[in-house]
Structures are given as structure tokens and as C-alpha cells.
Design an enzyme around this catalytic site. Structure first.
Site, PDB file in Angstrom:
ATOM      1  N   ARG B  42      -2.527   9.777   4.596  1.00 59.52           N
ATOM      2  CA  ARG B  42      -2.209   8.472   4.053  1.00 59.52           C
ATOM      3  C   ARG B  42      -0.927   7.987   4.692  1.00 59.52           C
ATOM      4  NH1 ARG B  42      -3.385   9.754  -2.262  1.00 59.52           N
ATOM      5  NH2 ARG B  42      -5.636   9.490  -2.152  1.00 59.52           N
ATOM      6  N   THR B  43      -0.774   6.678   4.745  1.00 57.41           N
ATOM      7  CA  THR B  43       0.427   6.125   5.352  1.00 57.41           C
ATOM      8  C   THR B  43       1.643   6.484   4.504  1.00 57.41           C
ATOM      9  OG1 THR B  43      -0.908   4.293   6.122  1.00 57.41           O
ATOM     10  CG2 THR B  43       1.470   4.043   6.250  1.00 57.41           C
ATOM     11  N   GLN B  44       2.524   7.288   5.044  1.00 59.72           N
ATOM     12  CA  GLN B  44       3.750   7.605   4.329  1.00 59.72           C
ATOM     13  C   GLN B  44       4.935   6.923   4.992  1.00 59.72           C
ATOM     14  OE1 GLN B  44       3.595   8.779   1.516  1.00 59.72           O
ATOM     15  NE2 GLN B  44       1.590   9.747   1.488  1.00 59.72           N
ATOM     16  N   GLN B  45       4.712   6.444   6.188  1.00 61.54           N
ATOM     17  CA  GLN B  45       5.733   5.678   6.882  1.00 61.54           C
ATOM     18  C   GLN B  45       5.048   4.828   7.941  1.00 61.54           C
ATOM     19  OE1 GLN B  45       8.337   8.025   9.282  1.00 61.54           O
ATOM     20  NE2 GLN B  45       6.797   9.569   9.735  1.00 61.54           N
TER      21      GLN B  45
END
Lengths: 270, 266, 255
Positions: B42-45
Site C-alpha cells: 500500500r502507498t505509505q509514501q
């Protein structure tokens, strides 16, 4: 006594009926009950019956001209209680593609849904609008599948797909059999024979879209049978340079002009 | 008192949670392990990012500006990226943050537009609808702990009304007569407010363009992730137009006279 | 966007998506004998940035119920949206507006349903009960609630609540000889306490300011009693049930 008499009577009637019907269409031979069965002479009656459904419907035509495509439909109004403009028979598949259908409207809704999904999938996978040819192929592949099984019924519609893509203006018909062919001028439904004759007289590849609108309206008014049918609505859309390559309804003023000219032409024709 | 409810009842040792007091999304997990769980990312940054987007209301509608740079960290990676995107006939959406997420958003909105056209119901999506749709989408994604890492400005003009609003990766929304995302919120927003607030109905298109250009110039001077190549979108009763990329006059001669930092002069 | 501070750049850190933020502002509600006042400022901020000078935090639910939400604005807006939807469904099912105490219970259920991923919002519900009394219900983010006479919440809660304790509950005040403190204050007094609370909070708290929205719910049969003179009073009443709802707006300092 009584039952004996009845049996004899019914036998006699049945014999007569079978005799009449087989000479007509082979109804009652049993070969028409399922799309999964051929008749001995190689026909699939369910598909032919589906074509009957198409023939009962108001005429739909498509003109592929110099710089676009025009679709027109003779929408028969079976009740005065219907709202004008409702139950459209020309639908939008994608920005640049429209479809006009003749036959069972409910079936054509399913086909438009299928077509839109196909458009969405192409965009997702290739980031590119789908071509009218690819679309017609997909739909015809589906239609053909419905001619193979006893559990389903073939689509009761012939669909004209018209649009402008990277190869220019395109026009295709998909029939209940799954046959898919490209045309310069297309006609399906009740008045298709006369419509085809009229289309053949035109130099389609030289017409402008505006000219095509006039011709399409004239043909629809011409093929409409005043004696047999009640009211009809002329439904007309176009895709091409005039509409910025979008599938849009023909502008109201142009539509009115086309209707007027069509009515005038009708007077002189007769 | 600690007003942050995620901190309440949490044991001091983060590895132990005897009373299951953690919110579900950050609860320690001791059950059977999915070997491939790490494969689901998942997009964490954000990775490839765009910087500020600026927008103001003016007399005839809304004007928006964003530069053409997509950075990879401090690397100026892509220098011809369009961050202003037209949706339908009345709306422009400008994006800062992750550019791949923005491309996904463009795809989603394209689908939405085509569905809307196919309906042939006489309704057209305007900026209000696009903004509501985007805020629901962004909020839904943050609630799945899988956000679309963007700050979006949505501007438009429909039915004689101009519209300008913001939505970000948390689903936070607000609208005002001047908006700015990213570094622009710190550097350009005060300039925009000073120039626009209370004068929304007076500012001409030429003046609006000048206000945005001046702010873009300041951002180019001060924001290390910006570039002197940008586009301006105008949305008014005449419809949407997004300009070609343009450059601004800048002057760097003063730099030669700078010696050291602050009080240091040698 | 939060401005990165220097030491966070100095050493490596684990980065995880934080689904919450805090958008500042303050809300406040005071119940009278036959009225209720619910107010909130209109500034929305994040860190030191003012995001907008006008983002409503106080919402009309029915003619006799007003909800103020404060905390994480995205959660707040979504929560209000869902409460309104539930009230609409109730109206379709029962052909009347939901009573205040039922709305209060509904809100607790909806908040507690998200016990392990809370709506990060403090709710204050104000309005008129079925018995005609003014009421205020206050909630914590996971649904604990109680009926009170007054409540402040949000950024300036710690500034406003002690002031209300003193002015509404008369805490640390001795009544004059042979008199007692009134149990309910008149609307005029309450309104000036509300306005004073917000002007004071605006002075001392950076997240409070820009604009003030004050909703006033009146019980059935209560006359306006001097409210006519209030500047810019706007009536929001929809039904003919008798309860009336008003809103008044005031500017607060924008610095």
C-alpha cells in the site's frame, strides 16, 4: 364411447395441422425448439425466429459518409401515453461510438451494456479508445455464443454500430446469428428492403454529414408505412467532424429542417 | 489530557496489548502468518511527486496554475508532466503529490465521464459533482488505510457559478477564494489572499494571470522541488482552456553578492 | 501539510500513513429552560495554516436538533452526512422527525460502531426535548455521552469550559446574602456569554477565529422575547410543529 370419439377427432385435426405447418416453415417438426439443434437442411430455426423479431421492429439505418456517420431510427410509438423522447433506440457506447438497433429493445440494452464494458476494458488495458470494428467483433462473438445452447435464446436484435475511430468513419451490423459485416449504408428492421434500395442510389462516400442527415430523414419518412403503423418518432444521431468526433444527437434545428424536407420529398415521391 | 483517542489505554510497551486497546488498523497481530502478505503493498509514501498547485477565483471564473515537474525525491525526474487535467466541459483538477496516483485518478474520472455521457440523461458533471465524487473517493481510500497520496484542487464554472475547492489524501475538504497545495500553502497562499480576498468580483483575467505568475515566480525562487515551466488553466463561461507550458522572467544576479549565511559575511 | 521540522530529517524514521489530522476550531452549546444555543467558529486549520475562513462545524439536523462537530474535519463531515441520512430514513419510516434524546442515542451507537477506528470528532448535540426543555448532549469520539446544561469542546475547550463553569454553573461564586443562583439563565445572557467566549478564545487561541455561527432552538410556544432586535437573525424553521430554529452569524478576528 365419448373418449374414443374425442381421440379420433383430435387425431384428424392434428394430422391436418402438421401438414399445413410443415409446408410453411417446418414448425412442429421439433427442429425449431432449441438453438442447439440443426434442422436436416442445415438451418437453426431459433436464429431465424430471432430475425422475425427484428423484422417486426421499426426501421433503423446508418450512413457512413465522407467525414462521419449518421444513425437514424423510425421509432414506432405504440401508445400515446408514452413520454416523447423516451425509450431511445439509439444509444451511446463510448464518446465516439453510437449504436442503433431494431428488434427487442430489452435485448439491445444488454448489448449496449456489453459494448460499454468492452469500451471500458479497452481503455483500461490500452489507454486507447476502442475501434468500431473491434467493438462489433466482440459483440458478434457474444451474439454467436447465444446460438449454440439450448439453455439460451439468441438476441432478438440487429444492431448498427457507427463511429469514428483511428481508421475514420466505420459502420457495422451485428445480426442475431452473430454475423458481423461492415457497410457504407446499413438498414435493419421492417423497412430495410426499401431503405437499402434508397441507400444504394446515394454516393455515400461523397456525402457530407449534413447531407447525410437530410437523406437519412428522407429514407425513414419514406419507408414508414402510414397505413399499417401509427405514429413514429424520428431519432437521429451523428459522429464526425460536425460533432467534434463525439456521438451526439443531431441538433434540434437541423433535425427539424431534415423532417420538413423529408415530408416535402414524400409529397413529390408519391 | 491526551486528546488523541488512538493513544488511550495503550500499554507503555508497544509489543504487548493485553486488553486489545489498539485501533484495528494498528493492532499487533499474533495469528497465523500469510507468507505473501508483504507482497501486498500500500502507498505509505509518495514516490514521483508534483509540488504546489495554486488557484484563485476572479471576475469571470477560476484560474489555476501548476508547474510541469515530477520529482523523484530531490531529482528533477520528469520535466514535461501536465498536472492540470480537464474533466468534462466545466472542470479542471490540479494535483500535487504522487503522480502515479494522479494518473489513476485521471483514469477513474475518464471512466466516470464516459458512463455519464452514455446515460444520455441530459445531466452533465460539473465541478461540484466532481469534487464530491473525489472527496468520497479520497476519504474511502484513507479509511482503507490505502490512500491516494495527493492534494487536489478542483476548480470550475457551471450554470453561471464559479467553484473552487480542495481535497487531499485524508479526505479533508475546504473551499475558499484562494487555494494552494504543498509548499504553495506556506509561500503563495499569503500572497494570493492579499491580492484576492474581497476582490473576487473585480479581478480581471489579465490581473488574475499576473497574480498567479507572480506567485509561481516566488515559488520557483523558494521551492527546491519546483521548476520554471508551468501551465495556467482558466475556467469561465467560455469553457475550459489549459495553456501551453510557459516560462517566467527571473533574475539571479543578486546571488553573486551573497557571502555566507545570515550575519556571516565572509 | 505539516512543515517538516529539522530533527525529523536528521535520523531515519519509520513512516506510516496516519489517517487522522486535527483541524482546530471550537464548539460550544448551552441549554436554557426552554431554548438551546449551539455555536461554533468557522475557521478550519491544520498546524499553523488556515485552510479556510469559512467551513461550518454546526449543522441543522431537524427543527429541534442541531449538531456541532469538532476535531478531524473529514471525519466530522462524513459523520454528519451519515447522521442526516439516518434521520431521513427515520422520517420516511415514521413520518416525523426523530426526537432529540433518540438522536443522542443514535449518535452514541454510530460512534461506538467505530470503536476500533474511531471518528476523531467531539460531538455536541443541542436542541429541544419532547417535554419542551432545552438540552445539550456531549459525546466523546467513541460514543460516551451525557446530558448537560453546557459544554465546550475543541481547541479552546480548556479556555472556554472553566469560563462556562463559572458563568453557567456559578462555580466559585457565592450568591449574595438571602439570594440563590438562578438555575436557568435568560437567552439574552446566554448569547452574550457565547459571544464573549468566542471573542476571548479568538484572542488567546490561534486556531479559533474568522467567523462565528450561533444556532438558537426555541421551545414550542416560547415567544421571541426581544430576539427581534438581534442583528442578522435568520430563521431556519421548516415544520409547523411549533419549535423554531434560528441562526445568527458574527465576525471574529481573522489574525
Amino acid at each position: 364411447m365419448i373418449s374414443h370419439g374425442l381421440t379420433r377427432l383430435s387425431l384428424r385435426v392434428r394430422g391436418k395441422l402438421t401438414c399445413i405447418l410443415t409446408t410453411m416453415t417446418s414448425i412442429g417438426t421439433g427442429y425449431d425448439l432449441s438453438a442447439s439443434t440443426y434442422s436436416p437442411d442445415g438451418r437453426i430455426f431459433q436464429v431465424e425466429y430471432a430475425n422475425k423479431a427484428v423484422e417486426n421492429s421499426g426501421t433503423a439505418i446508418g450512413l457512413r459518409v465522407k467525414d462521419g456517420v449518421v444513425l437514424a431510427v423510425e421509432k414506432l410509438i405504440h401508445s400515446k401515453l408514452l413520454v416523447p423522447g423516451a425509450n431511445r433506440r439509439i444509444q451511446t457506447v463510448d464518446r465516439h461510438i453510437g449504436m442503433a438497433s431494431a428488434g427487442l429493445l430489452a435485448d439491445s440494452r444488454k448489448i449496449s451494456q456489453l459494448a460499454r464494458d468492452s469500451g471500458a476494458q479497452t481503455r483500461k488495458q490500452w489507454k486507447e479508445p476502442l475501434t468500431v470494428k473491434a467493438l462489433s467483433d466482440t459483440v458478434s462473438w457474444n451474439a454467436q455464443t447465444y446460438t449454440l445452447y439450448s439453455s439460451v435464446r439468441p438476441f432478438g436484435v440487429s444492431t448498427i454500430f457507427g463511429g469514428v475511430d483511428k481508421s475514420g468513419p466505420s459502420l457495422y451490423i451485428v445480426e442475431p446469428s452473430g454475423v458481423c459485416l461492415g457497410y457504407h449504408g446499413a438498414a435493419v428492421g421492417k423497412g430495410r428492403q426499401l431503405a437499402k434500395t434508397e441507400l444504394e442510389k446515394l454516393k455515400l462516400s461523397e456525402l457530407s454529414m449534413r447531407e447525410a442527415v437530410m437523406e437519412a430523414a428522407r429514407i425513414i419518412y419514406l419507408v414508414h408505412d402510414d397505413n399499417k403503423e401509427k405514429e413514429f418518432e424520428l431519432e437521429m444521431t451523428w459522429v464526425g467532424v460536425e460533432s467534434n468526433d463525439l456521438h451526439l444527437p443531431v441538433p434540434a434545428d437541423l433535425l427539424e429542417e431534415a423532417k420538413k424536407k423529408a415530408k416535402d420529398a414524400l409529397e413529390t415521391f408519391e | 489530557m491526551d486528546h488523541f483517542p488512538t493513544n488511550w489505554g495503550r500499554p507503555r510497551n508497544d509489543a504487548f496489548d493485553a486488553y486489545a486497546t489498539y485501533p484495528i488498523h494498528q493492532r499487533p497481530y499474533n495469528g497465523p502468518k500469510d507468507t505473501f502478505a508483504d507482497g501486498v503493498q500500500r502507498t505509505q509514501q509518495p514516490i514521483v511527486t508534483g509540488t504546489s498547485v495554486l488557484a484563485i477565483k476572479y471576475k469571470d471564473g477560476v484560474m489555476m496554475a501548476a508547474d510541469n515537474l515530477a520529482s523523484y525525491g530531490s531529482l528533477a525526474r520528469f520535466k514535461d508532466v501536465q498536472r492540470l487535467h480537464q474533466v468534462g466541459n466545466y472542470t479542471v483538477i490540479g494535483a500535487g503529490g504522487d503522480m502515479s496516483d494522479f494518473q489513476y485518478i485521471q483514469y477513474i474520472l475518464e471512466e466516470l465521464s464516459i458512463d455519464e455521457i452514455s446515460a444520455q440523461d441530459g445531466h452533465e458533471l460539473g465541478p461540484i459533482e466532481i469534487h464530491e465524487y473525489m472527496s468520497q473517493l479520497m476519504y474511502a481510500r484513507r479509511s482503507k488505510m490505502n490512500p491516494l497520496w495527493n492534494s487536489l484542487l478542483i476548480g470550475g464554472f457551471k450554470d453561471g457559478k464559479r467553484f473552487l475547492s480542495y481535497v487531499d489524501l485524508l479526505g479533508t475538504t475546504y473551499s475558499a477564494s484562494t487555494l494552494a497545495t504543498g509548499y504553495g500553502a506556506f509561500i503563495a497562499q499569503p500572497l494570493l489572499r492579499k491580492a484576492v480576498e474581497g476582490r473576487e468580483d473585480v479581478i480581471t483575467e489579465e490581473e488574475a494571470r499576473k497574480i498567479l505568475e507572480d506567485s509561481m515566480r516566488v515559488l520557483f525562487y523558494r521551492d527546491a522541488r519546483s521548476m520554471n515551466k508551468f501551465q495556467i488553466a482558466t475556467i469561465s463561461s467560455a469553457g475550459v482552456s489549459i495553456s501551453d507550458s510557459m516560462q517566467l522572467e527571473t533574475a539571479w544576479s543578486f546571488a553573486e553578492n551573497i557571502r555566507g549565511y545570515g550575519a556571516q559575511t565572509q | 501539510m505539516i512543515m517538516p521540522d529539522m530533527d525529523s530529517l536528521a535520523h531515519p524514521q519509520e513512516r506510516r500513513f496516519n489517517p487522522y489530522t486535527e483541524n482546530g476550531g471550537t464548539i460550544l452549546a448551552i441549554a436554557g429552560a426552554d431554548f438551546s444555543v449551539i455555536a461554533g467558529d468557522t475557521r478550519q486549520s491544520e498546524g499553523y495554516s488556515i485552510q479556510t475562513r469559512y467551513a461550518p462545524k454546526v449543522f441543522r439536523l431537524t427543527d429541534r436538533a442541531v449538531l456541532a462537530v469538532n476535531g478531524f474535519a473529514a471525519d466530522g463531515n462524513m459523520f454528519v452526512k451519515k447522521v442526516k441520512q439516518r434521520l431521513e430514513w427515520y422520517h420516511h419510516a415514521h413520518a416525523k422527525d426523530m426526537p432529540l434524546r433518540a438522536i443522542a442515542r443514535l449518535i452514541q451507537t454510530m460512534l461506538y460502531a467505530r470503536r476500533f477506528f474511531p471518528y476523531y470528532v467531539y460531538n455536541i448535540l443541542g436542541g429541544i426535548e419532547e417535554d419542551g426543555t432545552g438540552a445539550v448532549y456531549s459525546f466523546d469520539p467513541v460514543g460516551s455521552y451525557e446530558r448537560e446544561a453546557c459544554r465546550a469542546a475543541g481547541a479552546a475547550q480548556s479556555l472556554v469550559q472553566p469560563f462556562l463553569d463559572n458563568q453557567i454553573y456559578f462555580k466559585n461564586q457565592e450568591a449574595a446574602q438571602g439570594t440563590s443562583h438562578p438555575s436557568h439563565l435568560p437567552l439574552e445572557t446566554v448569547l452574550s456569554i457565547v459571544i464573549d467566549s468566542f471573542t476571548s478564545a479568538t484572542e488567546r487561541h490561534i486556531e479559533v477565529g474568522d467567523g462565528l455561527e450561533i444556532f438558537i432552538a426555541l421551545s414550542k410556544g416560547r415567544t421571541l422575547q426581544g430576539m427581534e432586535s438581534i442583528r442578522g437573525l435568520q430563521e431556519l424553521t421548516v415544520t409547523e410543529d411549533g419549535e423554531r430554529l434560528f441562526v445568527m452569524r458574527r465576525d471574529l478576528k481573522k489574525d
